[in-house]
Design a protein around this motif. Structure first.
Motif, mmCIF file in Angstrom:
data_model
loop_
_atom_site.group_PDB
_atom_site.id
_atom_site.type_symbol
_atom_site.label_atom_id
_atom_site.label_comp_id
_atom_site.label_asym_id
_atom_site.label_seq_id
_atom_site.Cartn_x
_atom_site.Cartn_y
_atom_site.Cartn_z
ATOM 1 N N ASN C 260 33.842 9.613 19.578
ATOM 2 C CA ASN C 260 33.048 8.940 20.599
ATOM 3 C C ASN C 260 32.785 7.519 20.087
ATOM 4 O O ASN C 260 32.299 7.347 18.967
ATOM 5 N N SER C 363 26.405 16.153 20.639
ATOM 6 C CA SER C 363 27.279 16.582 21.740
ATOM 7 C C SER C 363 27.140 15.625 22.919
ATOM 8 O O SER C 363 26.168 14.870 23.008
ATOM 9 N N TRP C 364 28.133 15.632 23.791
ATOM 10 C CA TRP C 364 28.092 14.774 24.981
ATOM 11 C C TRP C 364 29.032 15.329 26.024
ATOM 12 O O TRP C 364 29.890 16.164 25.733
ATOM 13 N N ASN C 365 28.826 14.894 27.263
ATOM 14 C CA ASN C 365 29.746 15.250 28.336
ATOM 15 C C ASN C 365 30.695 14.081 28.542
ATOM 16 O O ASN C 365 30.246 12.936 28.693
ATOM 17 N N ASP C 366 31.967 14.354 28.559
ATOM 18 C CA ASP C 366 32.926 13.266 28.703
ATOM 19 C C ASP C 366 32.665 12.524 30.004
ATOM 20 O O ASP C 366 32.369 13.119 31.031
ATOM 21 N N GLU C 368 30.218 10.724 30.703
ATOM 22 C CA GLU C 368 28.808 10.361 30.884
ATOM 23 C C GLU C 368 28.342 9.571 29.675
ATOM 24 O O GLU C 368 28.734 9.897 28.554
ATOM 25 N N MET C 371 24.333 10.735 24.405
ATOM 26 C CA MET C 371 24.657 11.903 23.585
ATOM 27 C C MET C 371 23.398 12.725 23.372
ATOM 28 O O MET C 371 22.287 12.221 23.490
ATOM 29 N N GLU C 372 23.617 13.965 23.065
ATOM 30 C CA GLU C 372 22.506 14.866 22.816
ATOM 31 C C GLU C 372 22.517 15.216 21.315
ATOM 32 O O GLU C 372 23.559 15.636 20.799
ATOM 33 N N ARG C 387 17.998 12.743 23.435
ATOM 34 C CA ARG C 387 19.122 11.999 24.021
ATOM 35 C C ARG C 387 19.124 10.589 23.483
ATOM 36 O O ARG C 387 18.086 9.935 23.422
#
Lengths: 414, 372, 736
Positions: C260, C363-366, C368, C371-372, C387
């Motif tokens: 990322n 973690s993250w959603n592609d 978006e 990150m979390e 976040r």
């Protein structure tokens, strides 16, 4: 008297600076307040992280010092004032009488004759010596000293009669001398912070609460208990010990800064305690464990020992229990519970306070914490900045270079 | 060396303005905290499990407002300031908890708009203006003027029936608003953990604690504060009794005006003798504290208001006895101040009485007591 | 045997005269050795007795550690001290035993001094110029400081410009009291670069590297490779200031670096900050401290600077991005010493949030943004996620010397690690480093780089003598030597400059460089006639002082030598000797020991390291602690200098046992010569087989590791050994 470099303070940094400058070829004068060289480190039992004895490195440094004819050493000498005039500095120095001159062969007959005792400040008053005494087993110069405060003086003179070499002169008077130097290095070192000021830790009230420096003396073979680590109250070997980190350090009410070495000193002490008493329970209360750089390995090794417990939380209260044991209280901030641990012995990891706070030298400027701030004088070791022995030695080399630059650029060739 | 795996995870929302709000209320040093936990240990009231105030310091630094607004522990603190004195960073946990308490009062009190405005110094004049305007309206509407000469009867300025009616309306509003706020707070608190004890029994036990000042007396070091609080607390109770005695005298025994030596006066004087030294000690304590106070408008407002009420009450009594008509003006000021005390009860520090009671009741019900 | 006159001065003071028969000692010196003897009851206070005494001078009085100033001799003389006071009368009781001990010691001293010869100085053309490798803050400071003391400096930088890592930063940590204000990095470094350019004593080579370094202190020949040219210069000493590399963040699997673009390292952040990047729309930042540090899977150590550096960067972000929030997750906040002030300053910023917590997962959603982060610890009773827009990994510093040359002593338990100097190393073979290009390219028999400790930092006695490397006259400084911030690098650079200056000055006088024997002047000679080219000396020298010539004969570099004598102990044919220290001298001392005729009396030789064990014996005797009268102590420069042949000969000549008192070895070694005591223990192991062949018990040899502070135990160690030998009875070779 004239000299190229005047080094004020004969601890590890001062000796290093003096020896290095002299080995390069300059005339160096080293002035030390105590009657022996070595400063704080000579009171240590071991260095971290190798758990090696400080006397080993000192032995080498002092052997070098003994071989240098261009190095003059004054002990029992305190610099009171440094002033600058032209390109030279003038230091006013008070020499305290030692009452024992260099005819002394350190044979020890005088001690046998003396029947007065004194509190032994080298061991922080935990034992006594005769009024005529050798500061400690490794003392350099290896020569006896008479404690003016306890000696009965000429009326007694038993030591004078015992000495076959005419080395004792009870009428010796202190004197003041001045030394002109082209460069001055201040390496007056540090004192342990007065732990009595941290009222809630009970130091001074409870006998089994000691400082880390006292612990070094207790553990030393030449310490008050001949190297047996025992409680002061009853001479018993402790089965449990608590270490209190940041005792007065990182504290606006006491020492504002972090002394940088106390975490490592504690890890070291825990290590040698474990070696001496494998069954001992150790608790270390800390805020942040600052085992920086490669010292991390030293911490890791101790962390892997399950009988050593690390508790993240500052000790804020110590109470004495009936059996001379101590109740050490803190919050374990990782689990969020208050803990009160009964231990048999407590070591306070007190910080380093520059000696200037107790006795500053006139003409030297200090910052708010008492460290020398640069004003043309050079400084090294803890007089300059808190640090470990290695850093103090590096600092000493750097200060020596500053002095040499000054000499070279004012035309002094070696 | 980390804590055990938490059962449920929670997303934290960091409120950047929260610290500013705490700062405004005198907790501005909270950011200096390095989490050493000296405070939790020196505090004699702090329990062994999840002690305070270290965790509150961390949450405040991080702006975890929701967490703090549902944290009953802040009411365990009786502000002895041991923590602030010993704090190695001068982060003044005591002041931070004070700020948090005032924020709880602001957050839960009804209506929110008033409580929010009340917490701001800028609105002080406005809030003071309300009783002044009411009084002017009253005089305009009734046509009553300040009497000139003659013995002084306060009822000739404000007839008792008016006063009582006003008192009942304002008092009822204050109490209802306050209780509403407290119930909301209690509901929030009790959602977190089910009490082991019946709430009523807990409330009775808490009342006993309040009467005996049990919690307060645990603070070993700052005894002056303890005495001051006892004096103010009981002084105030006695003065309250005096007020009711007055009403009783008029409505039940039919006295038409106050005379020296009446029970109301005697009781009132006893109350004054208690509360005045209490207030003075409290003020001296505050001004000479080793822990310098930041801006604590919230606390000062209440202290000064109480002091002024007591003083004006005392002065007007003296003036009345001497027959000086200035007594009427003093009386008016006294009424305005009393109005402020009563009407703003739910929003001022005065409300701590109720919020602390509810919080301690909750704490008692879950068995959370000081580690003594 | 030298031909000089023998003078023996015996002191009878401090009860020596009462306990010993001085006349008998005098008789031995006169009759057996034709010496001129004088006796004094107060030798140290009788300077007139030493005046005009020339030749071999034996002073039989107190310990050689005492009264050096009173007992010094002229340059044309050789001094030998015989320790009657501490060594005999203070540490023993029986008059008869003490007398025979004194006679042995006197003979040993006289035999020793007569076999010594005057040291000859090395007279070579010495360069006093200094080479600095690396043009970062440490290199620049070292060059400026050495030049300021009037030395010429050559500075070699591999990049096209000076400044190193500091030139990549926006700001640097505070460098002076009260340690609250950061400093603009560009102006800080540029001011120094400007001074450097103006300094006529400093010659800078940019875009250049070191082709090779050969020679020794005072005489290093350095080949500098520049893009269009090559230069050979001669320098006297070398400062290695080659700095650090960032640890490869992609190796720290759980932080997903590289997957990322918003997960960056602190070094990348520094560049963004320097370039004036405004972090478009990014408002929340998380710093993960100790990323891959204090971590056995990655860097096991702490880089010391990341805590304070992250605070500095957080403050910069706060200044740069309005309403930004910076979260810092730490293990321990290590804002060391005076940097506590800087920590406080950063804490006070309302947008900087600090917590002791581990970041377990990112973690993250592609597609978006944001990150979390899963946190562990820190907020007590609830597990937390947070976040953020950007994650900054505080990855560690690796020395530029990392992986080039590991040394076994630091990690003996770690299994096979490259210990390349045990295999003959030839530069022309293009030996490969474990990682990266070689920097120094030393043409040393033992390899092209500085030996490094377990973490890749070139270092040895880092407590007492922080600059000592195992390559005399070559000093590492700055982040190449240990993780440090700018202020520390400056001090370090200055210290290294001083050591470099001291090196050239000592080299100029032909003296030993480096502790513990710094300033002494004894050098060795190798008899090539006897040499069998076994290479042991070239392998075992801890300082790589001995190279090999074209015919694989040893080639001695006297100014690299530290006088320990480990090579002398290693040589199987005894071809190596010093002017004042040799197998022959030691052998003559052992032969001076009279073997008792009675079977119940043993004669045991104790070799004691002169740096620690011997002083420990001194201190013990100062405390009047007693030990066996059946031993004879011989101080040695290092246990590693004791040759196995000597040991075997002693046994075959009737010595009942030999005890070796030396320094601790292993990962926390204390030997001043790094490996001396360890090598000796290996040799003794090998020797035990020989003993088996002679039908002698291997227990007649023992090595003990003791420290100077072990003086209270040393007597027991000796007595214990004597008693264990007694079980086997006297040496069967006695009198054969």
């Amino acid at each position: 008297m004239n000299t190229d470099v005047l080094v004020v303070g004969g601890g590890i940094a001062g000796i290093t600076a003096a020896v290095e400058a002299a080995e390069i070829g300059y005339n160096v004068t080293l002035v030390e307040k105590n009657f022996y060289l070595g400063g704080r480190v000579v009171q240590f039992y071991k260095y971290f992280p190798k758990l090696c004895p400080p006397q080993c490195g000192l032995e080498i440094l002092l052997r070098r010092a003994k071989n240098l004819r261009n190095l003059t050493i004054y002990t029992g000498a305190e610099v009171k004032n440094v002033s600058k005039g032209g390109s030279d500095y003038t230091a006013e120095i008070t020499l305290s009488p030692r009452f024992v001159n260099d005819r002394c062969t350190s044979c020890g007959k005088c001690v046998e004759a003396c029947d007065v005792s004194r509190e032994n400040d080298f061991n922080f008053g935990m034992d006594t010596t005769k009024a005529i005494y050798l500061p400690h087993q490794y003392a350099f110069p290896n020569r006896y000293v008479i404690d003016q405060r306890n000696c009965k003086g000429v009326e007694c003179s038993k030591c004078v009669e015992a000495c076959a070499y005419g080395a004792i002169d009870l009428t010796e008077k202190g004197k003041n001398i001045t030394i002109d130097a082209r460069a001055v290095i201040i390496s007056t070192g540090w004192k342990q912070y007065d732990a009595e000021k941290i009222h809630y830790l009970g130091f001074g009230k409870f006998k089994n609460v000691v400082t880390n420096l006292m612990m070094e003396r207790i553990a030393s073979p030449n310490g008050p208990f001949s190297g047996r680590i025992v409680r002061r109250s009853d001479g018993k070997e402790p089965k449990s010990v608590a270490f209190v980190q940041c005792a007065g350090s990182r504290d606006e009410n006491n020492l504002k800064y972090c002394s940088q070495v106390c975490c490592l000193a504690t890890i070291k002490q825990a290590n040698y305690l474990k070696t001496l008493y494998p069954e001992i329970k150790i608790q270390i209360f800390y805020i942040d464990l600052r085992a920086y750089g490669i010292y991390e390995h030293f911490l890791k090794r101790l962390e892997s020992d399950r009988s050593v417990e690390f508790i993240r939380g500052k000790v804020s209260k110590i109470d004495e229990l009936g059996n001379d044991n101590l109740l050490v209280q803190a919050e374990d901030t990782l689990s969020g519970t208050k803990v009160g641990r009964e231990v048999e012995f407590v070591v306070l990891a007190t910080g380093m306070e520059p000696s200037s706070v107790a006795s500053g030298i006139k003409g030297v400027s200090y910052d708010e914490n008492g460290f020398v701030s640069d004003d043309g004088l050079f400084s090294c070791g803890v007089a300059h900045k808190v640090g470990d022995v290695s850093q103090s030695n590096q600092d000493a080399e750097a200060a020596t270079l500053s002095a040499i630059q000054l000499l070279r650029n004012s035309g002094v060739r070696k | 060396m980390s804590t055990s795996n938490p059962v449920s995870r929670q997303r934290i929302e960091v409120d950047l303005n929260f610290v500013n709000e705490v700062t405004r209320r005198g907790g501005g040093d909270v950011k200096k905290c390095m989490q050493c936990s000296e405070c939790s240990v020196v505090c004699p009231l702090s329990p062994s499990e999840s002690p305070f105030p270290r965790k509150e310091m961390l949450w405040t630094q991080w702006g975890l407002k929701d967490k703090l607004m549902a944290d009953p522990d802040i009411w365990m603190c009786h502000n002895c300031e041991d923590c602030s004195k010993e704090c190695p960073r001068n982060a003044k946990p005591g002041s931070v908890l004070g700020a948090l308490r005032s924020m709880v009062i602001e957050t839960y009190s009804w209506p929110r708009a008033i409580s929010r405005a009340f917490s701001k110094k800028a609105f002080l004049a406005l809030f003071a203006l309300v009783p002044v305007v009411l009084m002017i309206v009253f005089f305009l509407a009734t046509g009553i003027r300040v009497p000139n000469g003659g013995p002084i009867y306060f009822s000739s300025l404000v007839p008792y029936n008016y006063l009582d009616t006003a008192g009942i309306i304002v008092g009822a509003y204050a109490i209802l608003a306050l209780l509403y706020g407290c119930f909301r707070y209690y509901r929030t608190l009790s959602k977190q953990k089910k009490g082991k004890m019946n709430a009523v029994i807990a409330a009775i036990l808490t009342l006993k604690d309040v009467i005996l000042h049990t919690w307060f007396s645990v603070c070993g070091s700052n005894r002056n504060r303890y005495y001051a609080h006892i004096l103010i607390f009981y002084g105030f109770c006695v003065l309250l009794l005096a007020t009711f005695t007055g009403a009783l005298e008029i409505h039940v025994f039919g006295f038409s005006h106050a005379l020296l030596g009446e029970p109301q006066n005697i009781i009132g004087n006893i109350g004054t003798v208690l509360i005045l030294p209490g207030l003075l000690i409290a003020i001296i304590n505050r001004t000479t504290s080793k822990v310098p106070k930041e801006d604590t408008y919230f606390d000062w407002f209440f202290l000064i208001l109480l002091l002024l009420i007591v003083c004006t009450g005392f002065v007007m009594e003296l003036l009345r006895l001497d027959g000086i008509s200035l007594a009427y003006w003093t009386y008016m000021i006294h009424l305005i101040l009393v109005f402020m005390l009563v009407a703003y009860f739910p929003y001022s520090k005065f409300a701590h009485l109720a919020y602390r009671f509810f919080a301690l009741t909750y704490l008692t019900s879950i068995g959370r007591r000081p580690a003594v | 045997m030298n031909e000089m006159k023998l003078n023996v001065l015996i002191c009878s003071g401090c009860d020596i005269g009462k306990k010993l028969d001085i006349e008998k000692l005098k008789g031995i010196a006169e009759r057996e050795f034709k010496g001129e003897v004088s006796i004094s009851s107060e030798l140290c206070n009788s300077p007139e007795l030493l005046r005009n005494v020339h030749g071999n001078v034996v002073i039989a009085a107190c310990s050689p550690r005492e009264k050096q100033a009173n007992f010094s001799v002229e340059n044309d003389s050789i001094l030998e001290r015989v320790n009657l006071r501490e060594g005999i009368i203070w540490s023993h009781q029986s008059n008869e035993a003490m007398q025979s001990m004194a006679e042995d010691y006197l003979r040993m001293g006289i035999n020793s001094v007569m076999r010594k010869s005057l040291a000859t100085l090395i007279d070579e053309e010495i360069s006093k110029d200094i080479l600095v490798i690396g043009g970062g803050i440490t290199g620049i400071t070292a060059a400026l400081e050495a030049a300021k003391a009037n030395y010429n400096v050559f500075l070699v930088e591999k990049e096209g410009k000076l400044g190193g890592k500091v030139a990549e930063y926006g700001r640097i940590l505070p460098v002076k009291s009260p340690y609250r204000d950061t400093v603009d990095a560009s102006s800080f470094i540029n001011e120094r670069i400007a001074r450097l350019k103006e300094d006529s004593r400093i010659k800078t080579f940019l875009s250049s590297s070191i082709g090779s370094i050969s020679g020794q202190p005072g005489m290093f020949d350095v080949q500098i490779k520049s893009p269009s040219s090559e230069a050979i210069i001669r320098v006297g000493s070398i400062i290695v200031a080659t700095g650090w590399k960032p640890y490869d963040a992609s190796k720290i699997k759980k932080y997903k670096y590289g997957l990322n673009p918003d997960i960056i390292t602190t070094l990348e952040l520094e560049k963004l900050l320097k370039d004036g990047n405004s972090f478009a729309n990014q408002k929340t930042f998380a710093f993960v401290l100790c990323a891959g540090q204090r971590d056995d899977q990655n860097l096991p150590y702490c880089s010391s600077v990341c805590c304070a550096a992250s605070l500095k960067e957080a403050l910069q972000i706060r200044e740069r991005v309005r309403d930004s929030k910076v979260f810092i997750f730490y293990k321990d906040m290590r804002a060391l010493g005076v940097y506590e002030e800087f920590y406080k300053k950063a804490q006070e910023d309302s947008g900087i949030f600090l917590a002791k917590a581990d970041v377990d997962e990112i973690s993250w959603n592609d597609g978006e943004p944001g990150m979390e982060l899963k946190l562990n610890g820190g907020f007590l009773d609830f597990g937390t996620d947070i976040r953020v827009d950007k994650v900054v990994l505080a990855t560690g510093m690796i020395s530029s010397e990392f992986g080039m040359y590991n040394v076994k002593e630091e990690h003996p338990e770690n299994g096979p690690l490259s210990y390349s100097h045990l295999n003959p190393y030839k530069l022309s073979d293009g030996a490969t480093a474990t990682s990266g290009e070689h920097i120094l390219n030393l043409r040393y028999r033992q390899g092209p780089e500085l030996p490094t400790l377990m973490d890749g930092f070139p270092d040895s006695h880092y407590v007492c003598f922080p600059y000592e490397s195992r390559r005399t006259g070559i000093f590492a400084a700055g982040t190449a030597r240990s993780p440090s911030n700018v202020a520390t690098c400056e001090i370090d650079a200055k210290g290294a400059a001083l050591k470099a200056i001291q090196t050239v000055e000592l080299a100029d006088r032909g003296l030993i460089i480096g502790p513990p024997k710094v300033g002494e002047e004894d050098h060795l000679t190798i008899s090539l006639q006897r040499c069998t080219q076994c290479r042991r000396c070239t392998e075992e020298c801890p300082f790589g002082a001995i190279d090999e010539d074209a015919k694989t004969f040893p080639l001695y570099n006297p100014l690299r030598c530290r006088d320990c004598g480990i090579c002398m102990g290693a040589c199987p044919v005894q071809a190596i000797s010093f002017k004042q220290y040799s197998v022959d001298i030691l052998h003559s001392m052992i032969k001076s020991i009279k073997i008792p005729e009675e079977d119940d009396k043993l004669r045991i030789v104790v070799f004691a390291c002169e740096n620690d064990a011997y002083p420990a014996l001194d201190i013990a005797s100062r405390e009047r602690m007693k030990y066996s009268e059946e031993v004879r102590i011989i101080p040695v420069r290092c246990l590693g200098s004791v040759n196995s042949v000597l040991v075997a000969d002693s046994l075959s000549e009737g010595i009942d046992g030999l005890l070796f008192l030396g320094c601790k070895y292993g990962s926390d070694y204390q030997c001043h010569f790094v490996r001396g005591s360890e090598l000796e223990s290996q040799r003794l192991k090998a020797l035990k087989e020989t003993l088996d062949n002679l039908a002698l018990e291997p227990e007649r040899l023992r090595i003990e590791q003791i420290e100077l502070s072990d003086w209270s135990k040393v007597g027991n160690i000796i007595d214990g050994f004597v008693e264990s030998v007694r079980k086997f009875g006297p040496n069967p070779f006695r009198g054969l």
